[in-house]
Design an enzyme around this catalytic site. Sequence first.
Site, PDB file in Angstrom:
ATOM      1  CE  LYS A 105       7.817   9.684  -5.715  1.00  0.00           C
ATOM      2  NZ  LYS A 105       6.779   8.898  -5.066  1.00  0.00           N
ATOM      3  N   GLY A 166       0.937   1.110  -4.582  1.00  0.00           N
ATOM      4  CA  GLY A 166      -0.202   0.641  -3.785  1.00  0.00           C
ATOM      5  C   GLY A 166      -0.519  -0.835  -3.916  1.00  0.00           C
ATOM      6  CB  ALA A 192       5.819   2.515  -5.742  1.00  0.00           C
ATOM      7  N   GLY A 193       5.058  -0.056  -3.942  1.00  0.00           N
ATOM      8  CA  GLY A 193       4.785  -1.483  -4.100  1.00  0.00           C
ATOM      9  C   GLY A 193       5.129  -2.368  -2.921  1.00  0.00           C
ATOM     10  CG  ASN A 214       1.449   6.915   1.548  1.00  0.00           C
ATOM     11  OD1 ASN A 214       0.865   6.740   2.613  1.00  0.00           O
ATOM     12  ND2 ASN A 214       1.154   7.931   0.795  1.00  0.00           N
ATOM     13  CB  THR A 215      -0.320   1.900   0.240  1.00  0.00           C
ATOM     14  OG1 THR A 215      -0.327   2.919  -0.741  1.00  0.00           O
ATOM     15  CG2 THR A 215      -1.703   1.272   0.311  1.00  0.00           C
TER      16      THR A 215
END
Lengths: 262, 69
Positions: A105, A166, A192-193, A214-215
């Site tokens: 990635k 995040g 993301a996001g 992830n987050t």
Amino acid sequence: MAEDSLKKDKLIIAKKKFNSRLIVGTGKYKSMSECAKAIKLSGSEIVTVAVRRVNISNKNKPLLMDYIDPKKTTYLPNTAGCFNSKDALRTLRLAREIGGWKLVKLEVLGDKTNLFPDMIETLKTTEVLAKEGFRVMVYCNDDPLMAKRLENSGADAIMPLAAPIGSGLGILNKINIQIIRRQTKLPVIIDAGLGQASDATIAMELGCDGVLVNTAIAKAKKPFEMALAFKNAVVAGRQSYNSGRIDKNLMGYPSSPSEGII
Amino acid sequence: MKKIKIKVNGKVKTVLNNSKLSDLLNNLNIPIKKVAIELNQEIIDKKRTSNIKLKKNDKIEIVHFIGGG
């Protein structure tokens, strides 16, 4: 029957087939064991990992590979923290050397506060990596023109952001994501996001091929429950997308027949 | 035996002159299958570490995978 068709509906990236459309990050967890358990519950078959210096002063520090077996789970080395092409190339060439990883990635950031990608550096790096035989999944802005350029430069998957990394804001520009999905033959993975499970469902309903989280899992109050919620949300969203939604109408239409009303 | 200074992952280390990269990796207890190694910004073939002699001011980077997004 419906369950059978879902089983046949695989995510294909660089000719590799995956059952799960959820990719999870391995950062920000309290411990390696918490991370490993959350990944197991998420059902994910691909995890992103970072390349960093070995701690030479503490030889007994636990290793990620001792908790997540790279033979069972596909490691997706990531260039998180790279702000230029040179550093990203160096990172991924090292990642390939660790154990022959070709699927990677690419993420080249341009601004330390909003973490938006530097698309000029990203584009340049994609081209070099593709020429070197890497299979590159590329983190990018939700810009259809840039996504097209990435495809033409040899990317294997387009990974537009939903919102800043995040941030937990969810998908901010659904129209752009749909345009990106419609114009490309490559898999589109929202990266993301995302903040909650329903954001993943929305991504899948827009026609995306997968999501990377992830987050939203690692920092949830209950990461294990959230991992499971995301797993189900991705399945629900994909099933909903494949089922073909109804048209939107301005006015109401009764669900019960008007004939025979007493 | 003469000693030389090198840098490993940004930290200064003193090793014997003419010692090999493989000696250093053994001393540091590095699980070689789980890392990648750079010598002065060039990636090293892990099978050839016993052929590489360390020189004064060599910069070595040993990296592995950790949790990340």
